[in-house]
Design a protein around this motif. Structure first.
Motif, PDB file in Angstrom:
ATOM      1  N   THR A  34       1.682   5.807  -0.424  1.00  0.00           N
ATOM      2  CA  THR A  34       2.923   6.567  -0.256  1.00  0.00           C
ATOM      3  C   THR A  34       2.675   7.849   0.520  1.00  0.00           C
ATOM      4  OG1 THR A  34       3.762   5.682  -2.343  1.00  0.00           O
ATOM      5  CG2 THR A  34       4.865   7.624  -1.469  1.00  0.00           C
ATOM      6  N   LYS A  43       2.505   7.045   4.195  1.00  0.00           N
ATOM      7  CA  LYS A  43       3.835   6.762   4.737  1.00  0.00           C
ATOM      8  C   LYS A  43       4.601   8.053   4.996  1.00  0.00           C
ATOM      9  CE  LYS A  43       4.739   2.160   2.806  1.00  0.00           C
ATOM     10  NZ  LYS A  43       5.627   1.380   1.887  1.00  0.00           N
ATOM     11  N   ASP A  97       2.944  10.023   7.877  1.00  0.00           N
ATOM     12  CA  ASP A  97       3.229   9.375   9.164  1.00  0.00           C
ATOM     13  C   ASP A  97       4.621   9.745   9.656  1.00  0.00           C
ATOM     14  OD1 ASP A  97       0.768   8.195   9.199  1.00  0.00           O
ATOM     15  OD2 ASP A  97       1.456   6.233   8.509  1.00  0.00           O
TER      16      ASP A  97
END
Length: 394
Positions: free
Chosen positions: A185, A188, A191
């Motif tokens: 997580t 993510k 990013d």
């Protein structure tokens, strides 16, 4: 400024601190509890990169001067009891989370004990004086923020988050401080250039759901705005009991993996029987060599605390993941029994009910009297003792 009334008290490097307390020669030195796998590390060892569940060889490469000591679970259990006595002397509203941490509600003590910050400071002093252990305490309006505050204040600190400044404090923290943000997580979010809790709070909730899915999206959005309505609950009983063992990078033979599984089941079911509890949902948790994880569960027809019953189910669950283990390797295995209740144990498989239950009770009695290593299964003879890390309650 207005202070919240929830305290999160968390003992610092608990097992290692008990060892340093009981052996003055270890104070100020890097201490590792456990041999094959790190069960706990003192802050002196943590400063060198040693972490819980790390392989012993890797830990000693990072900190070759560390003192390695075997675990003394009876000493840790007694220390925990002594600390929880201090908690309950402070306030009757105590919710234990694990052997070394708890939430305390002190809102009703203002007239007799003063501000929550004063109560927290006295709590720290009492634990140090009466039990001889360092402890960190966070003070905030919600359980979530109090836990974050205690973590930020470590080691042996105290942090009060005023209600007027709670979002200012929370939003400056990295996203990894949010409950539920692990490596996947976190990557993510980063990013997507979401690096602080404030970045999460600035998103629309639907954006977070689209990025992470409904479960994580709604959960993290609420935490980013410090929405945590959970009260401190007295006498809350855990829904499961479990343990896990980091076996390090392989290769590992099927016999070695089965031995680790057997040892974990043995410890979990013994704890269940000691607590007079039974459970019906057997779960195994695996971490593979590529750091991916897998969880498999099976619910029995009736609750049990019988060793052989739980072991047979755990073996079937493990066998269902044999292909993934062979392909990706295995670095950690965990076993838990959930849906706990207080009913007498019953067997759910066609086993010898009488002799099986009596055997478990006899083994427990021998180990209680002569120590956990006084009686071992034949397959465990001559093998290195596996250290099981207790899992937090669900």
């Amino acid at each position: 400024m207005t202070e919240g009334t929830v305290l999160h008290a968390d003992l610092d490097a608990f097992y290692a601190s008990v060892e340093q307390r009981d052996d003055p020669s270890l104070r100020g030195r890097p201490v590792i509890v456990g041999g094959g796998v790190v069960l706990a590390a003192s802050y002196e060892a943590k400063a060198r990169g040693v972490r819980t569940a790390m392989g012993g060889r890797q830990a000693l490469r990072l900190c070759p001067e560390a003192v390695v000591v075997p675990p003394r679970m009876k000493a840790y259990t007694q220390a925990s009891r002594d600390v929880f006595d201090v908690f309950r002397d402070t306030t009757p509203v105590v919710e234990g989370l694990s052997i070394d941490e708890a939430f305390l509600e002190v809102g009703g003590l203002r007239r007799i004990r003063g501000l929550p910050s004063s109560i927290a400071q006295q709590l720290r002093d009492d634990v140090r004086t009466k039990v001889g252990l360092p402890i960190s305490v966070g003070v905030a309006r919600t359980k979530y923020l109090a836990k974050v505050a205690s973590a930020v204040s470590k080691p042996e600190g105290m942090l009060v988050v005023p209600v007027e400044k709670e979002l200012e404090f929370l939003h400056a923290l990295p996203v990894e401080r949010l409950w539920g943000v692990g490596k996947v997580t976190s990557q993510k979010l980063r990013d997507a250039r979401i690096v602080t809790v404030g970045d999460v709070a600035n998103l629309y909730e639907i954006e977070l759901v689209q990025l992470l899915g409904p479960g994580s999206g709604h959960h993290l959005y609420a935490l980013a705005h410090n929405r945590d309505p959970r009260p401190v609950v007295v006498g809350k009983r855990r829904g499961s009991m479990g343990a896990q063992h980091a076996i390090g990078r392989g290769p590992h033979s099927p016999d070695e993996i089965d031995l680790a599984l057997l040892t974990l089941v043995d410890r979990v079911t013994r704890r269940m029987r000691a607590a007079g509890r039974t459970g019906s949902t057997v779960t195994i948790r695996l971490r593979f060599g590529d750091f991916t994880r897998s969880t498999s569960s099976h619910t029995l027809a009736r609750p049990t605390a019988h060793n052989t019953t739980v072991l047979e189910v755990a073996r079937l669950l493990l066998a269902s993941r044999a292909g993934a283990i062979k392909e990706r390797g295995l670095t950690l295995i965990g076993v838990s029994v959930g849906s706990l209740d207080d009913n007498p144990a019953q067997l759910a498989l066609p086993l010898d009910v009488t002799s099986g239950a009596q055997l478990d009770e006899t083994i427990d009695a021998v180990r209680d009297k002569y120590g956990s290593k006084s009686l071992r299964r034949a397959v465990q003879l001559g093998k290195r003792e596996h250290l099981a890390v207790p899992q937090l309650p669900d």
